[in-house]
Write a protein that holds these residues in place. Structure first.
Motif, PDB file in Angstrom:
ATOM      1  N   ASN A 168       8.790  26.446  44.996  1.00  0.00           N
ATOM      2  CA  ASN A 168       8.926  26.926  43.615  1.00  0.00           C
ATOM      3  C   ASN A 168       9.549  25.881  42.706  1.00  0.00           C
ATOM      4  N   SER A 169       9.605  24.626  43.131  1.00  0.00           N
ATOM      5  CA  SER A 169      10.334  23.601  42.384  1.00  0.00           C
ATOM      6  C   SER A 169       9.765  23.360  40.985  1.00  0.00           C
ATOM      7  N   LEU A 170       8.455  23.407  40.798  1.00  0.00           N
ATOM      8  CA  LEU A 170       7.897  23.224  39.453  1.00  0.00           C
ATOM      9  C   LEU A 170       8.381  24.321  38.508  1.00  0.00           C
ATOM     10  N   LEU A 171       8.342  25.569  38.985  1.00  0.00           N
ATOM     11  CA  LEU A 171       8.816  26.701  38.182  1.00  0.00           C
ATOM     12  C   LEU A 171      10.304  26.563  37.881  1.00  0.00           C
ATOM     13  N   ILE A 172      11.097  26.225  38.890  1.00  0.00           N
ATOM     14  CA  ILE A 172      12.540  26.103  38.712  1.00  0.00           C
ATOM     15  C   ILE A 172      12.863  24.995  37.709  1.00  0.00           C
ATOM     16  N   ASN A 173      12.198  23.863  37.832  1.00  0.00           N
ATOM     17  CA  ASN A 173      12.424  22.770  36.879  1.00  0.00           C
ATOM     18  C   ASN A 173      12.034  23.168  35.460  1.00  0.00           C
ATOM     19  N   GLY A 194      15.373  21.635  52.192  1.00  0.00           N
ATOM     20  CA  GLY A 194      14.160  20.973  52.650  1.00  0.00           C
ATOM     21  C   GLY A 194      13.724  19.837  51.743  1.00  0.00           C
ATOM     22  N   GLY A 195      14.692  19.203  51.062  1.00  0.00           N
ATOM     23  CA  GLY A 195      14.377  18.079  50.204  1.00  0.00           C
ATOM     24  C   GLY A 195      13.847  18.438  48.831  1.00  0.00           C
ATOM     25  N   ARG A 196      13.938  19.716  48.462  1.00  0.00           N
ATOM     26  CA  ARG A 196      13.469  20.113  47.134  1.00  0.00           C
ATOM     27  C   ARG A 196      14.359  21.203  46.556  1.00  0.00           C
ATOM     28  N   ILE A 197      14.308  21.344  45.248  1.00  0.00           N
ATOM     29  CA  ILE A 197      15.097  22.376  44.579  1.00  0.00           C
ATOM     30  C   ILE A 197      14.463  23.738  44.861  1.00  0.00           C
ATOM     31  N   ALA A 198      15.321  24.740  45.054  1.00  0.00           N
ATOM     32  CA  ALA A 198      14.853  26.087  45.382  1.00  0.00           C
ATOM     33  C   ALA A 198      15.787  27.102  44.731  1.00  0.00           C
ATOM     34  N   PHE A 199      15.297  28.328  44.579  1.00  0.00           N
ATOM     35  CA  PHE A 199      16.178  29.408  44.133  1.00  0.00           C
ATOM     36  C   PHE A 199      17.211  29.637  45.223  1.00  0.00           C
ATOM     37  N   ARG A 200      18.463  29.841  44.831  1.00  0.00           N
ATOM     38  CA  ARG A 200      19.551  30.023  45.798  1.00  0.00           C
ATOM     39  C   ARG A 200      19.388  31.314  46.588  1.00  0.00           C
ATOM     40  N   ASP A 235      -3.995  31.389  52.374  1.00  0.00           N
ATOM     41  CA  ASP A 235      -4.079  32.191  51.158  1.00  0.00           C
ATOM     42  C   ASP A 235      -3.806  31.324  49.931  1.00  0.00           C
ATOM     43  N   SER A 236      -4.388  31.712  48.821  1.00  0.00           N
ATOM     44  CA  SER A 236      -4.200  30.960  47.584  1.00  0.00           C
ATOM     45  C   SER A 236      -2.792  31.167  47.045  1.00  0.00           C
ATOM     46  N   TYR A 237      -2.407  30.286  46.123  1.00  0.00           N
ATOM     47  CA  TYR A 237      -1.107  30.393  45.474  1.00  0.00           C
ATOM     48  C   TYR A 237      -1.238  29.864  44.058  1.00  0.00           C
ATOM     49  N   ASP A 238      -0.291  30.241  43.221  1.00  0.00           N
ATOM     50  CA  ASP A 238      -0.255  29.798  41.837  1.00  0.00           C
ATOM     51  C   ASP A 238       0.379  28.411  41.798  1.00  0.00           C
ATOM     52  N   PRO A 239      -0.370  27.378  41.423  1.00  0.00           N
ATOM     53  CA  PRO A 239       0.194  26.026  41.433  1.00  0.00           C
ATOM     54  C   PRO A 239       1.290  25.823  40.384  1.00  0.00           C
ATOM     55  N   GLU A 240       1.350  26.667  39.369  1.00  0.00           N
ATOM     56  CA  GLU A 240       2.386  26.554  38.339  1.00  0.00           C
ATOM     57  C   GLU A 240       3.748  27.062  38.815  1.00  0.00           C
TER      58      GLU A 240
END
Length: 149
Positions: A32-37, A54-60, A70-75
């Motif tokens: 979720n790093s793109l959304l969080i940023n 895991g080397g990336r920003i995440a929701f706490r 399965d598909s996912y929202d790239p945004e």
């Protein structure tokens, strides 16, 4: 009509639970790093709501795993199919689950699957043999019961 759904699991450490279940099921931890940023840049959330994992920003306090096909929202990184969301709660698990996951091993591979899951941090509670079949009752790292058939 098919409904979109996800299973939500309360957790003390949602990221550790997501890592366990992603490895156990062959799922992907959502990024979720793109959304969080984007939310951070807009001033909608502050750094107290995030961490690095895991080397990336995440929701706490929440993270999901999704089926890799399965598909996912790239945004947002949010899965659009089979998902399990782990959310932080303050209380510890105290009673038996009312809902649990069944993991199905390949024919003749239950013992090997139990060994693999134990290596990931699961615990064997007991072997069950009933007229309807045999399975191994286990717990994940936070004590949530699941079965391996």
């Amino acid at each position: 009509m098919t409904l979109h759904w996800k299973l939500v699991v309360d957790a003390s450490d949602p990221h550790a639970q997501a890592d366990f279940w992603a490895a156990a099921l062959g799922y992907a931890v959502e990024d979720n790093s793109l959304l969080i940023n984007r939310l951070g840049a807009a001033g909608a959330i502050g750094p107290e709501l995030t961490l690095e994992h895991g080397g990336r920003i995440a929701f706490r306090d929440l993270v999901a795993v999704r089926h890799p096909d399965d598909s996912y929202d790239p945004e947002s990184g949010t899965g659009l199919g089979r998902r399990i969301l782990f959310q932080r709660v303050p209380e510890q698990k105290t009673v038996k689950n009312r809902l649990h996951i069944d993991v199905h091993a390949a024919p003749g591979e239950r013992a090997a699957e139990v060994d693999r899951l134990t290596g990931l941090g699961a615990t064997v509670l007991r072997q069950v043999k009933e007229p309807g079949g045999e399975f191994t009752l286990m717990t994940d790292p936070e004590g949530n019961e699941f079965c391996v058939h």
